[in-house]
Design a protein around this motif. Sequence first.
Motif, PDB file in Angstrom:
ATOM      1  N   ARG A  36       2.511   5.776 -13.905  1.00 11.80           N
ATOM      2  CA  ARG A  36       3.551   5.088 -13.140  1.00 11.80           C
ATOM      3  C   ARG A  36       4.521   4.401 -14.089  1.00 11.80           C
ATOM      4  O   ARG A  36       4.135   3.905 -15.156  1.00 11.80           O
ATOM      5  CB  ARG A  36       2.934   4.057 -12.193  1.00 11.80           C
ATOM      6  CG  ARG A  36       2.064   4.620 -11.081  1.00 11.80           C
ATOM      7  CD  ARG A  36       2.829   5.528 -10.129  1.00 11.80           C
ATOM      8  NE  ARG A  36       2.109   5.675  -8.853  1.00 11.80           N
ATOM      9  CZ  ARG A  36       2.483   6.482  -7.871  1.00 11.80           C
ATOM     10  NH1 ARG A  36       3.559   7.247  -8.010  1.00 11.80           N
ATOM     11  NH2 ARG A  36       1.782   6.551  -6.744  1.00 11.80           N
ATOM     12  N   SER A  37       5.785   4.342 -13.675  1.00 16.09           N
ATOM     13  CA  SER A  37       6.845   3.772 -14.511  1.00 16.09           C
ATOM     14  C   SER A  37       6.824   2.249 -14.459  1.00 16.09           C
ATOM     15  O   SER A  37       6.237   1.636 -13.554  1.00 16.09           O
ATOM     16  CB  SER A  37       8.204   4.268 -14.032  1.00 16.09           C
ATOM     17  OG  SER A  37       8.508   3.711 -12.756  1.00 16.09           O
ATOM     18  N   LEU A  38       7.525   1.638 -15.417  1.00 17.06           N
ATOM     19  CA  LEU A  38       7.644   0.183 -15.411  1.00 17.06           C
ATOM     20  C   LEU A  38       8.372  -0.320 -14.155  1.00 17.06           C
ATOM     21  O   LEU A  38       7.919  -1.296 -13.541  1.00 17.06           O
ATOM     22  CB  LEU A  38       8.353  -0.301 -16.671  1.00 17.06           C
ATOM     23  CG  LEU A  38       8.480  -1.823 -16.815  1.00 17.06           C
ATOM     24  CD1 LEU A  38       7.111  -2.477 -16.917  1.00 17.06           C
ATOM     25  CD2 LEU A  38       9.343  -2.183 -18.024  1.00 17.06           C
ATOM     26  N   PRO A  39       9.476   0.305 -13.712  1.00 16.44           N
ATOM     27  CA  PRO A  39      10.084  -0.148 -12.453  1.00 16.44           C
ATOM     28  C   PRO A  39       9.141  -0.045 -11.254  1.00 16.44           C
ATOM     29  O   PRO A  39       9.164  -0.913 -10.372  1.00 16.44           O
ATOM     30  CB  PRO A  39      11.297   0.788 -12.299  1.00 16.44           C
ATOM     31  CG  PRO A  39      11.665   1.147 -13.696  1.00 16.44           C
ATOM     32  CD  PRO A  39      10.352   1.276 -14.413  1.00 16.44           C
ATOM     33  N   HIS A  40       8.296   0.988 -11.220  1.00 17.60           N
ATOM     34  CA  HIS A  40       7.311   1.100 -10.138  1.00 17.60           C
ATOM     35  C   HIS A  40       6.357  -0.092 -10.165  1.00 17.60           C
ATOM     36  O   HIS A  40       6.076  -0.701  -9.121  1.00 17.60           O
ATOM     37  CB  HIS A  40       6.527   2.411 -10.274  1.00 17.60           C
ATOM     38  CG  HIS A  40       5.428   2.568  -9.277  1.00 17.60           C
ATOM     39  ND1 HIS A  40       5.582   3.262  -8.094  1.00 17.60           N
ATOM     40  CD2 HIS A  40       4.146   2.124  -9.276  1.00 17.60           C
ATOM     41  CE1 HIS A  40       4.463   3.228  -7.409  1.00 17.60           C
ATOM     42  NE2 HIS A  40       3.563   2.545  -8.102  1.00 17.60           N
ATOM     43  N   LEU A  41       5.866  -0.445 -11.345  1.00 22.28           N
ATOM     44  CA  LEU A  41       4.922  -1.552 -11.462  1.00 22.28           C
ATOM     45  C   LEU A  41       5.603  -2.895 -11.201  1.00 22.28           C
ATOM     46  O   LEU A  41       4.985  -3.808 -10.657  1.00 22.28           O
ATOM     47  CB  LEU A  41       4.264  -1.536 -12.845  1.00 22.28           C
ATOM     48  CG  LEU A  41       3.404  -0.293 -13.141  1.00 22.28           C
ATOM     49  CD1 LEU A  41       2.920  -0.316 -14.595  1.00 22.28           C
ATOM     50  CD2 LEU A  41       2.234  -0.173 -12.183  1.00 22.28           C
ATOM     51  N   SER A  48       0.820  -1.204   0.000  1.00 23.29           N
ATOM     52  CA  SER A  48       0.000   0.000   0.000  1.00 23.29           C
ATOM     53  C   SER A  48       0.862   1.265   0.000  1.00 23.29           C
ATOM     54  O   SER A  48       0.590   2.224  -0.729  1.00 23.29           O
ATOM     55  CB  SER A  48      -0.933  -0.003   1.215  1.00 23.29           C
ATOM     56  OG  SER A  48      -1.826   1.083   1.155  1.00 23.29           O
ATOM     57  N   ARG A  49       1.898   1.270   0.803  1.00 24.36           N
ATOM     58  CA  ARG A  49       2.776   2.440   0.842  1.00 24.36           C
ATOM     59  C   ARG A  49       3.425   2.685  -0.523  1.00 24.36           C
ATOM     60  O   ARG A  49       3.643   3.836  -0.911  1.00 24.36           O
ATOM     61  CB  ARG A  49       3.843   2.257   1.927  1.00 24.36           C
ATOM     62  CG  ARG A  49       3.275   2.398   3.336  1.00 24.36           C
ATOM     63  CD  ARG A  49       4.312   2.083   4.413  1.00 24.36           C
ATOM     64  NE  ARG A  49       3.763   2.350   5.741  1.00 24.36           N
ATOM     65  CZ  ARG A  49       4.041   3.434   6.469  1.00 24.36           C
ATOM     66  NH1 ARG A  49       4.866   4.362   5.995  1.00 24.36           N
ATOM     67  NH2 ARG A  49       3.499   3.605   7.657  1.00 24.36           N
ATOM     68  N   HIS A  50       3.712   1.612  -1.232  1.00 28.30           N
ATOM     69  CA  HIS A  50       4.276   1.761  -2.575  1.00 28.30           C
ATOM     70  C   HIS A  50       3.223   2.287  -3.553  1.00 28.30           C
ATOM     71  O   HIS A  50       3.492   3.212  -4.330  1.00 28.30           O
ATOM     72  CB  HIS A  50       4.816   0.415  -3.051  1.00 28.30           C
ATOM     73  CG  HIS A  50       5.457   0.466  -4.400  1.00 28.30           C
ATOM     74  ND1 HIS A  50       6.660   1.085  -4.642  1.00 28.30           N
ATOM     75  CD2 HIS A  50       5.051  -0.034  -5.604  1.00 28.30           C
ATOM     76  CE1 HIS A  50       6.979   0.973  -5.925  1.00 28.30           C
ATOM     77  NE2 HIS A  50       6.009   0.295  -6.526  1.00 28.30           N
ATOM     78  N   ILE A  51       2.021   1.704  -3.516  1.00 31.20           N
ATOM     79  CA  ILE A  51       0.960   2.152  -4.424  1.00 31.20           C
ATOM     80  C   ILE A  51       0.634   3.624  -4.200  1.00 31.20           C
ATOM     81  O   ILE A  51       0.383   4.380  -5.147  1.00 31.20           O
ATOM     82  CB  ILE A  51      -0.298   1.270  -4.246  1.00 31.20           C
ATOM     83  CG1 ILE A  51      -0.051  -0.120  -4.845  1.00 31.20           C
ATOM     84  CG2 ILE A  51      -1.528   1.917  -4.886  1.00 31.20           C
ATOM     85  CD1 ILE A  51      -1.196  -1.097  -4.638  1.00 31.20           C
ATOM     86  N   PHE A  52       0.673   4.062  -2.934  1.00 32.65           N
ATOM     87  CA  PHE A  52       0.305   5.442  -2.587  1.00 32.65           C
ATOM     88  C   PHE A  52       1.518   6.366  -2.454  1.00 32.65           C
ATOM     89  O   PHE A  52       1.401   7.463  -1.914  1.00 32.65           O
ATOM     90  CB  PHE A  52      -0.508   5.447  -1.291  1.00 32.65           C
ATOM     91  CG  PHE A  52      -1.931   4.994  -1.481  1.00 32.65           C
ATOM     92  CD1 PHE A  52      -2.956   5.915  -1.597  1.00 32.65           C
ATOM     93  CD2 PHE A  52      -2.237   3.650  -1.568  1.00 32.65           C
ATOM     94  CE1 PHE A  52      -4.267   5.505  -1.790  1.00 32.65           C
ATOM     95  CE2 PHE A  52      -3.545   3.229  -1.750  1.00 32.65           C
ATOM     96  CZ  PHE A  52      -4.562   4.154  -1.867  1.00 32.65           C
TER      97      PHE A  52
END
Length: 395
Positions: free
Chosen positions: A357-362, A319-323
């Motif tokens: 969102r970037s590919l590394p984020h996903l 969740s912290r990553h998604i937000f």
Amino acid sequence: MTLSLKLPNTSGKVETYTLRGTTPVKPPAGVKFNRIAYSAAHVVADPLAAIDPWLQCAVDWDATIAYRQRLWSLGLGVAEAMDTAQRGMGLDWPTSLELIRRSLDAARDFGPGALVASGCGTDHLVLENVKTVDEVVAGYEDQMAAIEKLGGKLIIMASRALARVANSPADYERVYDRILSQAKQPVVLHWLGDMFDPALAGYWGSNDVDQAMDTALAVIAAHPSRVDGIKISLLDKDKEIAMRRRLSPGVRMYTGDDFSYAELIAGDGFGSEITHGQSDALLGIFDAIAPAASAALGELAQGNLQKFHDILGPTVPLSRHIFAAPTRFYKTGVVFMAWLNGHQRHFTMVGGQHSTRSLPHLAELFRLADAANLLEQPELAVRRMNTLLALHGVE
């Protein structure tokens, strides 16, 4: 069977990642809660519509309603037409009202226990043309009337127009006094921080959170029978706890803290008023982690606090990553999870927001979802992740 794939890291290097191979989280049938738990639900775009996707909105209604039926089957309520549904970021008011209508109809068909509360705002107003507080009141009244005509319960969303024209806390008190005095049933108020929407900076008439909180609490204290609760999304657990302890008796705190929801829902047992010692939930992240949220809340209701944390704790890093900042782009992660888990056929979004969102984020989101046991069909998730990687030139 061991599953692996190539994933980029934050430095752009591609590395092999092997899935954990653990059993996905799944709640028991007929799970019961001792908290009210709403999931702010996303909408599924229609990628086959011949439109300009940055300028026009096309929704796959069947897939969108099917997702709400899934949430209800897990015991979760639906907070409809909220920011998770891209309200104000691709989803316009006419489409929002149609969404609310369809969701309410589907809830009636689903049967008892299918909770729906619907976002009521002022987003149909042309922001630059709004000059007075009275225009904001009239805007709210238009949406209130439309939603209540459908039989809907209201979530009074924070208004960009009000933030633009209000000159003092008294202007907020005046607007909310008018709204609450007319509501047909108790409403949920919504305080969305500027990390979610920069246009809401200084809401409640002050950039000082404590002063803003005083104003919001005064509004609630003046109308306690008209307020079911308040959702605050400030990503500051201490502020939420402080406000929760000061709420009028019987008024609920619906946590909107997508960073610290587990401990806020578990509560601290403060005071003799039960709603002052724990938070209920109205969370965007519950869309993405619905099975874990349901299973954890079921354990909490049975008094199994450690099992509650064992299930929900691993979802917090996800969740912290998604937000992560820019927080307003969290919807991309929510829809990505729905696609990975087979709840929609594609990874496209209203307003073209899948590009935020970037590919590394996903890729990191994929890893964290696996770590939290949230990949419901691991083989499908790997195939779909590989499709996305190929689209970005990673073979």
